[in-house]
Design an enzyme around this catalytic site. Structure first.
Site: not given
Ligand code: SF4
Length: 308
Positions: A47, A60, A67, A71, A74, A290
């Protein structure tokens, strides 16, 4: 290019491909935010977003498919990391977004805050950013490029040694290691002290104010006591703290703190002499946080319906 011979044009069309990505979905919110979901040649999806704010036009971009940082709040990290993007795939996102601009609009800022941990893919990112700053490329000053990271000390050091021309935004999300290990579980071996040490170094080399990001999760990291501890941690630094009220993601248990809680958190930091901005995510109606669009498409796709 009619100045090329017809045969040459035919040969070029047959032998070369200009784009490796294709647009799977294009959404536009009332506030002017536009988001692209791109299909990659190997079937992966990423994206990227164009944000409009007064005269500012910010794009962005993503650096990885998925990833590995995980986190907990997320959408991008939910299915882990598939792979790093290539330099070409990073550049293509910028070119595709730049093509959405109206003739009177000018691209002004680039933020590397989309899907993925940018500092885990520096080998591909740095050449892509060189195209951004090159006068024959996008011609945008390095000062208008911001790289966001959860804080990978060795890569922060490498970026500093690279010249520290870009702005660095370090995501903290917690005022102590214990809570941070719960919110960013893969960063368990990385202490806040180690991250702040490298952030200081980056500041010394670049001479530019640091930015820290703090996603505010209701009942998790938004108490007055946690605000005071964050203030303590950052005291004495030339820094801006972006407090980002959480943008809720379907399927995750986290909630957005109410406005009174957001203000109380900010005020405690301000009273401690720290510059703070509360940043609301733009384009939330089109799932601009995201990873949300990609996840949605994957879920719809897996149930056998077209993503669009
Ligand atoms: S917020 Fe999401 S994309 Fe960003 S580092 Fe953490 S897991 Fe990865």
């Amino acid at each position: 290019m009619t100045d090329l011979a017809k045969q040459t044009r035919t040969d070029l069309a047959r032998d070369f491909q200009l784009w490796t990505t294709s647009v799977a979905k294009h959404t536009r919110a009332d506030d002017g935010t536009e988001k692209l979901l791109l299909d990659l040649a190997d079937g992966g999806q990423i994206e990227c977003v164009l944000l409009r704010d007064d005269v500012r036009r910010t794009i962005c971009i993503s650096t990885q498919v998925g990833c590995a940082m995980g986190c907990v709040f997320c959408a991008s990290g939910l299915d882990g990391l598939a792979r790093n993007l290539t330099t070409g795939e990073i550049v293509e996102q910028m070119l595709r977004l730049a093509r959405l601009l109206e003739p009177e609009e000018r691209l002004s800022h680039v933020v590397v805050m989309g899907m993925g941990e940018p500092l885990a893919n520096l080998d591909a990112l740095l050449p892509a950013l060189a195209e951004v700053t090159d006068p024959t490329g996008l011609g945008i000053s390095g000062r208008r490029v911001t790289i966001s990271t959860v804080g990978l000390p060795a890569a922060m050091r490498r970026l500093a040694e690279h010249g520290a021309q870009y702005r660095l935004a370090v995501s903290l999300h917690a005022p102590d290691d214990q809570l941070r290990n719960q919110i960013v579980p893969t960063a368990k071996k990385i202490t806040l002290a180690a991250i702040l040490h490298e952030a200081n170094r980056y500041f010394e080399i670049s001479g530019r104010r640091l930015t820290f990001e703090y996603v505010l999760l209701a009942g998790v990291n938004d108490s007055p006591e946690q605000a005071s501890r964050l203030a303590q941690l950052l005291r004495g630094r030339l820094a801006l703290v972006n407090v980002i009220p959480y943008n809720q993601v379907a399927g995750l248990p986290y909630r957005t703190p109410n406005v009174a809680v957001q203000r109380r958190f900010r005020d405690i930091l301000v009273d401690a002499g720290i510059e703070v901005k509360i940043r609301h995510r733009k384009g939330s109606k089109i799932d601009a946080a995201c990873g949300q669009l990609r996840r949605q498409a994957a879920q719809v796709g897996s149930s056998g319906t077209s993503p669009s």
